[in-house]
Design a protein around this motif. Structure first.
Motif, short mmCIF file in Angstrom:
data_model
loop_
_atom_site.label_atom_id
_atom_site.label_comp_id
_atom_site.label_asym_id
_atom_site.label_seq_id
_atom_site.Cartn_x
_atom_site.Cartn_y
_atom_site.Cartn_z
N MET A 90 0.81 -1.21 0.00
CA MET A 90 0.00 0.00 0.00
C MET A 90 0.85 1.28 0.00
SD MET A 90 -2.96 -1.40 0.02
CE MET A 90 -4.05 -2.66 0.69
N HIS A 91 2.15 1.11 -0.19
CA HIS A 91 3.07 2.26 -0.16
C HIS A 91 3.77 2.45 -1.51
CE1 HIS A 91 5.73 4.61 2.91
NE2 HIS A 91 5.28 5.37 1.95
N ASN A 92 4.39 1.39 -2.01
CA ASN A 92 5.04 1.40 -3.32
C ASN A 92 6.09 2.50 -3.43
OD1 ASN A 92 5.59 0.55 -5.93
ND2 ASN A 92 3.93 1.75 -6.85
N VAL A 93 7.05 2.44 -2.53
CA VAL A 93 8.22 3.34 -2.55
C VAL A 93 9.47 2.46 -2.62
CG1 VAL A 93 7.10 5.24 -1.33
CG2 VAL A 93 8.23 3.43 -0.01
N ILE A 94 10.64 3.08 -2.72
CA ILE A 94 11.87 2.33 -2.91
C ILE A 94 12.05 1.25 -1.84
CG2 ILE A 94 14.39 2.48 -2.88
CD1 ILE A 94 14.13 5.21 -4.22
N ARG A 95 11.78 1.62 -0.59
CA ARG A 95 11.98 0.67 0.51
C ARG A 95 11.09 -0.57 0.35
NH1 ARG A 95 11.31 4.06 4.54
NH2 ARG A 95 13.49 4.35 5.12
#
Length: 350
Positions: A90-95
């Motif tokens: 639900m975030h979809n960022v690099i991490r």
């Protein structure tokens, strides 16, 4: 429908975005009581998910042992033993992309959120805007579950019963001469991460002064940190019926206090979503951002929002998060008059 038994739901920040996940998970667990959910997020938001059936919580220490690529690998090594059937990012960022990559050799389904970045760029660009409401973040979360094979209808959501007043909150209310049977509680959260989303404090003081004169109203001012504490103390000094909450009770107790409010006045910030997830009405004030970007509090209509004069400031919104300010637009929120804010509050108290 898929045959998944255990889903890892990942959302590491920010607090408002994590709060928006709460009603979505409440709907999911009611719809699919046989599916277990583990939420991966920051430690301080664990209270959001307590008492939610079939939902457990795993704290990611992204500033400590889970920091950086090595830290994410350590996190993966721990999580793989949970034997998840799917990952809902639900975030979809690099991490979170790195975390998903470590699971790529496992037989599990992974779906990431579509943030609608192209449409948001079209909404926030200064010229040739496509000015239309975009899909709300709550629905974007629900779309992830649908892609996993578990569609949910957020219109069926039912809030749990309001938590009873805790002992610490009861003591706080007593210290401030607040009786829930006699007084109507209004929360005011005058701050946001960016100044472009914060209503000018001199105007907010006018709002507070006017509301404090209303019969049986008690105002509670929310925020965080020493700087905001000093600003609040100066703003409400000498104003009867207005009390500071900053630093007075732990975060978990603050949630319990918010649940007792009749209404929360907030910027486009976390407090609006904390109130909404607790079934508290909100009136939100917007500056460089706009509710069309999809960050309206859960189940709140556009009529609950107050925005600057778009005739005078036609390039708004200039940002999704508030980090971009058009030159000459620094004072755009001054076009939202204090009497307009007071009128909207009183309208929503009826």
């Amino acid at each position: 429908m898929a045959n998944l038994r255990h889903i890892l739901v990942v959302r590491l920040s920010a607090i408002g975005d994590i709060a928006m996940l709460v009603p979505v998970l409440q709907t999911f667990t009611k719809t699919y009581p046989h599916v277990k959910i583990t939420v991966l997020s920051r430690p301080f938001v664990k209270p959001f998910f307590e008492n939610m059936p079939n939902v457990s919580f795993f704290a990611a220490d992204v500033n400590g042992i889970h920091k950086g690529i090595r830290g994410i690998y350590k996190l993966y090594k721990t999580l793989k033993d949970f034997h998840f059937d799917a990952i809902a990012d639900m975030h979809n960022v690099i991490r979170t992309k790195i975390l998903r990559s470590y699971f790529r050799f496992y037989d599990l389904k992974m779906v990431k959120i579509d943030k609608g970045r192209k449409d948001k760029r079209a909404l926030t660009r200064p010229e040739n805007k496509v000015f239309k409401p975009l899909e709300r973040t709550h629905q974007r979360y629900a779309d992830v579950f649908e892609k996993l094979g578990y569609p949910i209808d957020l219109y069926t959501h039912k809030f749990p019963e309001r938590a009873p007043v805790s002992e610490k909150v009861s003591a706080f209310l007593k210290r401030h001469d607040i009786d829930l049977k006699r007084h109507t509680l209004i929360g005011i959260a005058p701050f946001a991460h960016y100044n472009s989303k914060s209503y000018p404090l001199d105007l907010m003081k006018e709002v507070i002064l006017t509301l404090a004169k209303q019969p049986n109203l008690k105002l509670l001012i929310f925020g965080g940190g020493r700087k905001e504490l000093t600003l609040v103390k100066n703003m409400i000094e000498g104003i009867d019926n207005a009390s500071n909450v900053i630093g007075r009770i732990p975060f978990k107790e603050e949630l319990n206090l918010i649940a007792q409010l009749k209404l929360m006045v907030s910027m486009d910030s976390a407090n609006s979503h904390l109130a909404a997830m607790l079934n508290v009405k909100t009136v939100t004030l917007w500056g460089a951002t706009h509710p069309y970007a999809g960050f309206l509090p859960f189940r709140h209509p556009l009529s609950s929002c107050l925005i600057p004069d778009l005739v005078k400031y036609p390039k708004l919104p200039s940002s999704v998060y508030g980090n971009v300010v058009v030159k000459g637009y620094e004072d755009c929120m001054r076009s939202i008059l204090p009497q307009t804010v007071v009128a909207k509050v009183l309208e929503n108290l009826k």
